[in-house]
Design a protein around this motif. Structure first.
Motif, PDB file in Angstrom:
ATOM      1  N   LEU A   1       0.808  -1.215   0.000  1.00 41.81           N
ATOM      2  CA  LEU A   1       0.000   0.000   0.000  1.00 41.81           C
ATOM      3  C   LEU A   1       0.841   1.265   0.000  1.00 41.81           C
ATOM      4  O   LEU A   1       0.378   2.311  -0.438  1.00 41.81           O
ATOM      5  N   GLN A   2       2.070   1.172   0.517  1.00 41.74           N
ATOM      6  CA  GLN A   2       2.928   2.348   0.587  1.00 41.74           C
ATOM      7  C   GLN A   2       4.369   1.912   0.801  1.00 41.74           C
ATOM      8  O   GLN A   2       4.645   1.049   1.627  1.00 41.74           O
ATOM      9  N   VAL A   3       5.276   2.527   0.063  1.00 37.65           N
ATOM     10  CA  VAL A   3       6.707   2.299   0.255  1.00 37.65           C
ATOM     11  C   VAL A   3       7.237   3.481   1.067  1.00 37.65           C
ATOM     12  O   VAL A   3       7.010   4.627   0.673  1.00 37.65           O
ATOM     13  N   PRO A   4       7.895   3.229   2.187  1.00 45.44           N
ATOM     14  CA  PRO A   4       8.424   4.352   2.973  1.00 45.44           C
ATOM     15  C   PRO A   4       9.333   5.237   2.128  1.00 45.44           C
ATOM     16  O   PRO A   4      10.200   4.738   1.410  1.00 45.44           O
ATOM     17  N   ILE A   5       9.130   6.543   2.217  1.00 47.87           N
ATOM     18  CA  ILE A   5       9.942   7.457   1.414  1.00 47.87           C
ATOM     19  C   ILE A   5      11.190   7.925   2.155  1.00 47.87           C
ATOM     20  O   ILE A   5      12.159   8.316   1.525  1.00 47.87           O
ATOM     21  N   ASP A   6      11.160   7.874   3.475  1.00 46.05           N
ATOM     22  CA  ASP A   6      12.299   8.312   4.268  1.00 46.05           C
ATOM     23  C   ASP A   6      13.452   7.314   4.132  1.00 46.05           C
ATOM     24  O   ASP A   6      13.290   6.131   4.422  1.00 46.05           O
ATOM     25  N   GLN A   7      14.602   7.798   3.666  1.00 47.97           N
ATOM     26  CA  GLN A   7      15.757   6.920   3.412  1.00 47.97           C
ATOM     27  C   GLN A   7      16.258   6.247   4.687  1.00 47.97           C
ATOM     28  O   GLN A   7      16.631   5.073   4.658  1.00 47.97           O
ATOM     29  N   VAL A   8      16.263   6.956   5.802  1.00 52.46           N
ATOM     30  CA  VAL A   8      16.717   6.367   7.069  1.00 52.46           C
ATOM     31  C   VAL A   8      15.781   5.231   7.475  1.00 52.46           C
ATOM     32  O   VAL A   8      16.231   4.146   7.877  1.00 52.46           O
ATOM     33  N   GLU A   9      14.488   5.463   7.337  1.00 47.08           N
ATOM     34  CA  GLU A   9      13.501   4.442   7.666  1.00 47.08           C
ATOM     35  C   GLU A   9      13.648   3.226   6.743  1.00 47.08           C
ATOM     36  O   GLU A   9      13.613   2.079   7.201  1.00 47.08           O
TER      37      GLU A   9
ATOM     38  N   THR B   1      16.360   2.219   5.239  1.00 45.10           N
ATOM     39  CA  THR B   1      17.592   1.520   5.603  1.00 45.10           C
ATOM     40  C   THR B   1      17.390   0.684   6.866  1.00 45.10           C
ATOM     41  O   THR B   1      17.823  -0.467   6.935  1.00 45.10           O
ATOM     42  N   ARG B   2      16.721   1.261   7.858  1.00 38.71           N
ATOM     43  CA  ARG B   2      16.451   0.541   9.105  1.00 38.71           C
ATOM     44  C   ARG B   2      15.562  -0.676   8.854  1.00 38.71           C
ATOM     45  O   ARG B   2      15.822  -1.765   9.379  1.00 38.71           O
ATOM     46  N   LEU B   3      14.520  -0.492   8.074  1.00 33.47           N
ATOM     47  CA  LEU B   3      13.626  -1.612   7.767  1.00 33.47           C
ATOM     48  C   LEU B   3      14.327  -2.676   6.935  1.00 33.47           C
ATOM     49  O   LEU B   3      14.181  -3.874   7.206  1.00 33.47           O
ATOM     50  N   ALA B   4      15.088  -2.258   5.949  1.00 31.86           N
ATOM     51  CA  ALA B   4      15.815  -3.220   5.119  1.00 31.86           C
ATOM     52  C   ALA B   4      16.715  -4.092   5.987  1.00 31.86           C
ATOM     53  O   ALA B   4      16.729  -5.320   5.845  1.00 31.86           O
ATOM     54  N   ALA B   5      17.453  -3.476   6.887  1.00 30.54           N
ATOM     55  CA  ALA B   5      18.341  -4.237   7.771  1.00 30.54           C
ATOM     56  C   ALA B   5      17.549  -5.212   8.628  1.00 30.54           C
ATOM     57  O   ALA B   5      17.976  -6.359   8.833  1.00 30.54           O
ATOM     58  N   ALA B   6      16.391  -4.802   9.110  1.00 32.87           N
ATOM     59  CA  ALA B   6      15.577  -5.678   9.948  1.00 32.87           C
ATOM     60  C   ALA B   6      15.065  -6.891   9.172  1.00 32.87           C
ATOM     61  O   ALA B   6      14.909  -7.979   9.733  1.00 32.87           O
ATOM     62  N   TYR B   7      14.823  -6.700   7.880  1.00 36.21           N
ATOM     63  CA  TYR B   7      14.391  -7.818   7.032  1.00 36.21           C
ATOM     64  C   TYR B   7      15.576  -8.614   6.495  1.00 36.21           C
ATOM     65  O   TYR B   7      15.390  -9.619   5.821  1.00 36.21           O
ATOM     66  N   GLY B   8      16.785  -8.147   6.749  1.00 34.55           N
ATOM     67  CA  GLY B   8      17.977  -8.822   6.245  1.00 34.55           C
ATOM     68  C   GLY B   8      18.253  -8.510   4.789  1.00 34.55           C
ATOM     69  O   GLY B   8      18.792  -9.350   4.056  1.00 34.55           O
ATOM     70  N   LEU B   9      17.890  -7.301   4.362  1.00 33.76           N
ATOM     71  CA  LEU B   9      17.999  -6.905   2.958  1.00 33.76           C
ATOM     72  C   LEU B   9      18.833  -5.648   2.808  1.00 33.76           C
ATOM     73  O   LEU B   9      19.000  -4.886   3.754  1.00 33.76           O
ATOM     74  N   GLU B  10      19.282  -5.421   1.585  1.00 31.80           N
ATOM     75  CA  GLU B  10      19.837  -4.129   1.210  1.00 31.80           C
ATOM     76  C   GLU B  10      18.640  -3.203   0.957  1.00 31.80           C
ATOM     77  O   GLU B  10      17.556  -3.674   0.574  1.00 31.80           O
ATOM     78  N   PRO B  11      18.801  -1.888   1.129  1.00 30.58           N
ATOM     79  CA  PRO B  11      17.669  -0.979   0.917  1.00 30.58           C
ATOM     80  C   PRO B  11      17.012  -1.119  -0.464  1.00 30.58           C
ATOM     81  O   PRO B  11      15.785  -1.067  -0.568  1.00 30.58           O
ATOM     82  N   GLU B  12      17.810  -1.320  -1.497  1.00 31.19           N
ATOM     83  CA  GLU B  12      17.250  -1.462  -2.848  1.00 31.19           C
ATOM     84  C   GLU B  12      16.372  -2.707  -2.949  1.00 31.19           C
ATOM     85  O   GLU B  12      15.347  -2.697  -3.626  1.00 31.19           O
ATOM     86  N   GLU B  13      16.802  -3.786  -2.305  1.00 29.90           N
ATOM     87  CA  GLU B  13      16.013  -5.021  -2.340  1.00 29.90           C
ATOM     88  C   GLU B  13      14.724  -4.863  -1.535  1.00 29.90           C
ATOM     89  O   GLU B  13      13.673  -5.365  -1.929  1.00 29.90           O
ATOM     90  N   PHE B  14      14.798  -4.142  -0.419  1.00 28.66           N
ATOM     91  CA  PHE B  14      13.590  -3.853   0.367  1.00 28.66           C
ATOM     92  C   PHE B  14      12.572  -3.111  -0.495  1.00 28.66           C
ATOM     93  O   PHE B  14      11.393  -3.478  -0.536  1.00 28.66           O
ATOM     94  N   VAL B  15      13.029  -2.085  -1.209  1.00 25.87           N
ATOM     95  CA  VAL B  15      12.134  -1.307  -2.067  1.00 25.87           C
ATOM     96  C   VAL B  15      11.558  -2.196  -3.162  1.00 25.87           C
ATOM     97  O   VAL B  15      10.360  -2.134  -3.457  1.00 25.87           O
ATOM     98  N   ARG B  16      12.391  -3.043  -3.761  1.00 27.79           N
ATOM     99  CA  ARG B  16      11.897  -3.930  -4.823  1.00 27.79           C
ATOM    100  C   ARG B  16      10.787  -4.841  -4.306  1.00 27.79           C
ATOM    101  O   ARG B  16       9.751  -5.003  -4.955  1.00 27.79           O
ATOM    102  N   LEU B  17      10.988  -5.433  -3.111  1.00 33.57           N
ATOM    103  CA  LEU B  17       9.961  -6.320  -2.557  1.00 33.57           C
ATOM    104  C   LEU B  17       8.705  -5.542  -2.176  1.00 33.57           C
ATOM    105  O   LEU B  17       7.589  -6.056  -2.342  1.00 33.57           O
ATOM    106  N   ALA B  18       8.856  -4.321  -1.684  1.00 33.08           N
ATOM    107  CA  ALA B  18       7.687  -3.493  -1.380  1.00 33.08           C
ATOM    108  C   ALA B  18       6.929  -3.153  -2.661  1.00 33.08           C
ATOM    109  O   ALA B  18       5.693  -3.183  -2.686  1.00 33.08           O
TER     110      ALA B  18
END
Length: 78
Positions: A40-48, A50-67
Motif C-alpha cells: 500500500l505504501q513504500v516508505p519514502i524516508d531513506q533512514v527508515e 535503511t532501518r527496515l531493510a536491515a531488519a528484514y535482512g535486505l539491502e535498501p534497494e532489495e527492500f524497495v523492490r519487494l515493497a
C-alpha cells in the motif's frame, strides 16, 4: 491470505516476529510495516528504509523492490 516466499511478510515471519515486534525493533510505526508488506505504501524516508531493510535482512534497494512487488500484487487483487 497466501504469503509468497521472499515477500517482506515472509521474511519477517521467518524471523519469528509479528509486525508489532518488528516495529518495536526498528523504531518504525507498525502501520508503516504493514503498509509496506501489503503493497500500500513504500516508505519514502531513506533512514527508515535503511532501518527496515536491515531488519528484514535486505539491502535498501532489495527492500524497495519487494515493497514494489507487493504493490504490484495488490493492484492485481483490486
Amino acid at each position: 491470505m497466501r504469503v509468497h516466499r521472499r515477500s517482506l511478510r515472509w521474511l519477517r515471519e521467518c524471523r519469528g516476529l509479528n509486525a508489532l515486534e518488528l516495529a518495536e525493533e526498528t523504531g518504525c510505526a507498525v502501520g508503516t510495516i504493514v503498509r509496506a508488506e501489503m503493497g500500500l505504501q513504500v516508505p519514502i524516508d531513506q533512514v527508515e528504509r535503511t532501518r527496515l531493510a536491515a531488519a528484514y535482512g535486505l539491502e535498501p534497494e532489495e527492500f524497495v523492490r519487494l515493497a514494489l512487488d507487493a504493490a504490484d500484487a495488490h493492484e492485481r487483487r483490486v
